[in-house]
Design a protein around this motif. Sequence first.
Motif: not given
Length: 238
Positions: A160-176
């Motif tokens: 809570r109260g903080f943030s930062a830049e993070v790299e993430r993959f542009e596309g994903v498939k989520l199954s469940g």
Amino acid sequence: MLLRQPANLYKSIIGARRNLSTGLPSAQSFRKWYQQLWTTERTNLPPYNHFTQIGDPVLRQQAAAVPLELIEGPEIEAIVEQMVKVLRKYNCVGIAAPQIGVSLRIIAMEFKKSLQKEMPEAVYQARQMSELPLTVMINPVLTVTNYSKLKHPEGCMSVRGFSAEVERFEGVKLSGLDKSSKQNDLILSGWNARIAQHEMDHLDGKLYTDQMDRSTFSCTCWEAVNTKSGRVEIPFYK
């Protein structure tokens, strides 16, 4: 008179010690009494109505899979309902069960269309944001579909109260599985793919701080801290 004061003081100390020794029958009783001075009995148990915070061991555990025979049971239903309640109460876009103190592999995501009005259009477009209906995934599995990476500021209700830049993959498939034990496959891109990756990390005991660009880590209210001479509070309730 002055010469007799030390003797009187000594007698009073001895008397106090006698009272203490007779009032506490054993060392164990004393230890229990002493601990009560600085510990608080836990009356609030999971699933919480708030977000657990970094430092809580539950956020660093590998969450357990939900047994298939329990998915449609009242216990899991209650946990999912609480997750959605907390998600909407704090007006955020994703939540994982460990964030309400439950170490199970369940996530919920929702990006409401109304959020578009709360930010500049340029930011909305640059971060590839889009509406995502409420989605609950039990025992989710994530597969990367687009290995290109996007770097954007990211926060977490458990930091809570903080943030930062993070790299993430542009596309994903989520199954469940959904709440009715039905298979659900979801193709996500942009910001919604980021949400999925963030919540999946929670299930593996990871936080965005583990992979953030440390040079960008910042307090989200640093300007207010300066403006108000430090008189700023970060609430952990709502």
